[in-house]
Design a protein around this motif. Sequence first.
Motif, PDB file in Angstrom:
ATOM      1  N   UNK A   9       3.538 -65.593 -28.565  1.00 31.71           N
ATOM      2  CA  UNK A   9       3.792 -65.116 -27.139  1.00 31.71           C
ATOM      3  C   UNK A   9       4.078 -66.311 -26.228  1.00 31.71           C
ATOM      4  N   UNK A  10       3.058 -67.221 -26.087  1.00 25.25           N
ATOM      5  CA  UNK A  10       3.099 -68.369 -25.228  1.00 25.25           C
ATOM      6  C   UNK A  10       4.543 -69.155 -25.661  1.00 25.25           C
ATOM      7  N   UNK A  11       4.822 -69.390 -26.800  1.00 28.12           N
ATOM      8  CA  UNK A  11       6.020 -70.064 -27.007  1.00 28.12           C
ATOM      9  C   UNK A  11       7.061 -69.511 -26.619  1.00 28.12           C
ATOM     10  N   UNK A  12       7.252 -68.176 -26.774  1.00 31.61           N
ATOM     11  CA  UNK A  12       8.779 -67.695 -26.485  1.00 31.61           C
ATOM     12  C   UNK A  12       8.534 -67.358 -24.929  1.00 31.61           C
ATOM     13  N   UNK A  13       7.411 -67.513 -24.288  1.00 34.75           N
ATOM     14  CA  UNK A  13       7.524 -67.178 -22.637  1.00 34.75           C
ATOM     15  C   UNK A  13       7.716 -68.642 -22.098  1.00 34.75           C
ATOM     16  N   UNK A  17      11.256 -69.254 -20.020  1.00 36.47           N
ATOM     17  CA  UNK A  17      11.368 -70.045 -18.536  1.00 36.47           C
ATOM     18  C   UNK A  17      12.006 -71.261 -18.598  1.00 36.47           C
ATOM     19  N   UNK A  18      12.044 -72.120 -19.568  1.00 37.97           N
ATOM     20  CA  UNK A  18      12.737 -73.390 -19.585  1.00 37.97           C
ATOM     21  C   UNK A  18      14.343 -73.011 -19.862  1.00 37.97           C
ATOM     22  N   UNK A  19      14.778 -71.984 -20.540  1.00 37.60           N
ATOM     23  CA  UNK A  19      15.986 -71.771 -20.723  1.00 37.60           C
ATOM     24  C   UNK A  19      16.484 -71.252 -19.296  1.00 37.60           C
ATOM     25  N   UNK A  20      15.762 -70.322 -18.479  1.00 37.23           N
ATOM     26  CA  UNK A  20      16.147 -69.885 -17.210  1.00 37.23           C
ATOM     27  C   UNK A  20      16.466 -70.971 -16.308  1.00 37.23           C
ATOM     28  N   UNK A  21      15.482 -72.063 -16.109  1.00 34.67           N
ATOM     29  CA  UNK A  21      15.473 -73.048 -15.554  1.00 34.67           C
ATOM     30  C   UNK A  21      16.837 -73.985 -15.760  1.00 34.67           C
TER      31      UNK A  21
END
Length: 125
Positions: A9-13, A17-21
């Motif tokens: 869950x932490x990895x995908x979160x 976020x990184x992809x959005x940025x």
Amino acid sequence: MIENKMNRRGFFSAFIKLTGVAVIAPTVLNSVFSSTAAAQKKRGGAAPAAGGGMPLVDPNDSVAKAVKYIEDYKKAPEAKGNHCATCSFYAKKEAKNGKEAGTCTIFAGKLVYADAWCASWNKKA
């Protein structure tokens, strides 16, 4: 010993976020830099004049008005015979409109006429 495990869950979160940025940042940066370039173009900033070379200072420019820039020193009684060609800030560059013109440290990126004057005039050493 401190363990630093990342669960699924932490990895995908973090990945989302990184992809959005990565998707949003180029759009934001592009709009910031294009508006800066448009503002410079509107002011007559860093872009060279159409005929090549540097543009002349516009006497109606805010900096020009602040230093009482005038293109003919003979029209300014406070010049007392002083003009850009005899100023330490002036460096001869080229001819513009049949008159000698040069650079001035007061007006970065623009040319001034040798026969011009401003209140920042400083005697050449």
